[in-house]
Design a protein around this motif. Structure first.
Motif, mmCIF file in Angstrom:
data_model
loop_
_atom_site.group_PDB
_atom_site.id
_atom_site.type_symbol
_atom_site.label_atom_id
_atom_site.label_comp_id
_atom_site.label_asym_id
_atom_site.label_seq_id
_atom_site.Cartn_x
_atom_site.Cartn_y
_atom_site.Cartn_z
ATOM 1 N N GLY A 193 -2.206 6.228 6.956
ATOM 2 C CA GLY A 193 -0.762 5.615 7.438
ATOM 3 C C GLY A 193 0.223 5.724 6.199
ATOM 4 O O GLY A 193 1.589 6.175 6.476
ATOM 5 N N ALA A 194 -0.306 5.217 5.213
ATOM 6 C CA ALA A 194 0.838 5.075 3.993
ATOM 7 C C ALA A 194 1.249 6.507 3.511
ATOM 8 O O ALA A 194 2.217 6.403 3.262
ATOM 9 C CB ALA A 194 0.037 4.416 2.814
ATOM 10 N N ALA A 195 0.382 7.458 3.457
ATOM 11 C CA ALA A 195 0.964 8.754 3.183
ATOM 12 C C ALA A 195 1.741 9.474 4.069
ATOM 13 O O ALA A 195 2.684 9.885 3.518
ATOM 14 C CB ALA A 195 -0.437 9.457 3.090
ATOM 15 N N ALA A 236 6.693 2.400 10.695
ATOM 16 C CA ALA A 236 7.995 1.420 10.841
ATOM 17 C C ALA A 236 8.333 0.603 9.842
ATOM 18 O O ALA A 236 9.337 -0.134 9.853
ATOM 19 C CB ALA A 236 7.136 0.475 12.047
ATOM 20 N N GLN A 237 7.623 0.817 8.567
ATOM 21 C CA GLN A 237 7.941 0.163 7.273
ATOM 22 C C GLN A 237 9.057 0.672 6.769
ATOM 23 O O GLN A 237 9.993 0.252 5.917
ATOM 24 C CB GLN A 237 6.640 0.070 6.328
ATOM 25 N N VAL A 238 9.235 2.006 7.009
ATOM 26 C CA VAL A 238 10.199 2.987 6.226
ATOM 27 C C VAL A 238 11.258 3.494 7.106
ATOM 28 O O VAL A 238 12.217 4.068 6.426
ATOM 29 C CB VAL A 238 9.516 4.157 5.414
ATOM 30 N N VAL A 285 0.848 -1.118 0.155
ATOM 31 C CA VAL A 285 -0.113 0.034 0.036
ATOM 32 C C VAL A 285 0.962 1.264 0.200
ATOM 33 O O VAL A 285 0.657 2.295 -0.684
ATOM 34 C CB VAL A 285 -0.945 -0.018 1.271
ATOM 35 N N ILE A 286 1.962 1.241 0.730
ATOM 36 C CA ILE A 286 2.943 2.558 0.928
ATOM 37 C C ILE A 286 3.489 2.684 -0.460
ATOM 38 O O ILE A 286 3.550 3.697 -0.832
ATOM 39 C CB ILE A 286 3.695 2.259 1.871
ATOM 40 N N ASP A 287 4.051 1.645 -0.988
ATOM 41 C CA ASP A 287 4.449 1.549 -2.699
ATOM 42 C C ASP A 287 3.260 2.212 -3.551
ATOM 43 O O ASP A 287 3.642 3.047 -4.329
ATOM 44 C CB ASP A 287 5.196 0.394 -3.003
ATOM 45 N N ALA A 288 2.242 1.815 -3.510
ATOM 46 C CA ALA A 288 1.063 2.157 -4.316
ATOM 47 C C ALA A 288 0.769 3.403 -4.227
ATOM 48 O O ALA A 288 0.658 4.332 -5.094
ATOM 49 C CB ALA A 288 -0.183 1.308 -4.187
#
Length: 327
Positions: A117-119, A152-154, A20-23
């Motif tokens: 969150g992804a943004a 926490a993913q990045v 989702v973050i990458d999208a």
């Protein structure tokens, strides 16, 4: 051909946060490249219910994939107290751009938290110091959960400082994440001094009065005129990156000082999509940076695409006949 119905549990089961973050990052890039269509978010104000409706359609063409959809969402601040309902309730229609067939009807409430969150994660990826390892959360509501999960993913987040007026909200947050991170309750000052701070409150008077010397701020709460979480002294000294010029100057974190004439075009470093594509240089990560997020329909569509694809591939959800056979 049938439409896929995805309830909140289905959306959660179909969520791959990294994808989702990458999208969402790709959607920001497509927006910068002029490869999206996104009419201005429209509002229906309902002051008698202390709420509003928002209509958010979008189309994206990244060159690798395309997607279209519309989210119908609200913000009713009295819902939790008076009706035992979430403040924000959303419904997402995800459609095939070629035929307009509604591929999915999905819970947009969880989707909203997910793409928000992804943004913040995309902004953190491009604006925060590479060695950032502490996250401050101003507000311990449900939005804070996906802020931590995504950021926490990045970044290698180790310490999380949570500040909220509601002790029970802090206790619930610590119970959820205490076995994964060093999570503790802290003051507003302590939370705002972290390497990264995300604010997710509905306030109209600033609550963050100071931050660290190299703090990256994700200002996520202001999404309507008059909302304002960050003190002007912090805003004016920060490098400001926004998600969308029209939305942010109208209803984002900068809307109050902008309307008062305290900020102008010269104070905005650029839009996040332009930073992602390199049209605008990345700010110095050793200074204070601020991402003003109002929430864009392209984020919802990008997240919906990931969720729909994962659900379809894993037999998640319920198929039903939404469209008749008449031609």
């Amino acid at each position: 051909m049938e439409t896929l119905l995805l309830d909140p549990d289905d959306v959660t089961a179909s969520t791959e946060m990294g994808e989702v973050i990458d999208a969402v990052e790709s959607a920001f890039a497509a927006y910068s490249d002029g490869e999206t269509q996104m009419p201005v978010k429209s509002y229906i104000d309902l002051p008698q219910y202390n709420g509003d409706f928002r209509s958010m359609p979008a189309y994206i063409d990244t060159g690798e994939w395309e997607a279209a959809g519309i989210k119908w969402v609200n913000s009713h601040a009295d819902n939790p107290r008076n009706h035992d309902l979430p403040t924000v309730i959303g419904t997402m229609i995800y459609s095939d751009p070629e035929t307009a067939f509604p591929l999915a009807l999905m819970d947009g409430t969880g989707l909203t938290r997910l793409r928000t969150g992804a943004a913040a994660a995309v902004a953190t990826r491009y604006l925060a110091p590479e060695d950032a390892n502490s996250l401050g959360l101003v507000g311990a509501g449900i939005q804070a959960y996906t802020q931590l999960e995504a950021i926490a993913q990045v970044r290698d987040i180790e310490t999380v400082v949570v500040s909220d007026l509601r002790e029970e909200a802090i206790e619930a947050f610590i119970a959820e994440f205490g076995d994964q991170f060093d999570v503790r309750e802290g003051s507003l000052t302590e939370a705002a001094a972290c390497d990264v701070v995300s604010t997710t409150t509905p306030v109209t008077e600033p609550v963050v009065e100071a931050v660290g010397e190299r703090t990256h701020i994700n200002a996520m709460g202001a999404d309507a005129p008059g909302k304002n979480e960050i003190a002007f002294d912090v805003i004016k000294d920060a490098t400001i990156v926004i998600d969308d010029y029209e939305q942010c100057t109208h209803s984002g974190e900068i809307n109050v000082p902008w309307g008062a004439g305290k900020l102008g075009d010269e104070d905005i470093h650029g839009e996040l999509g332009d930073v992602v594509t390199g049209r605008v240089d990345r700010p110095d990560p050793d200074g204070v940076t601020l991402f003003d997020s109002t929430g864009l329909a392209i984020q919802d569509v990008a997240a919906a695409r990931v969720i729909y694809n994962h659900a379809s591939e894993n037999d998640i959800g319920t198929e039903f006949a939404l469209v008749g056979t008449d031609t």
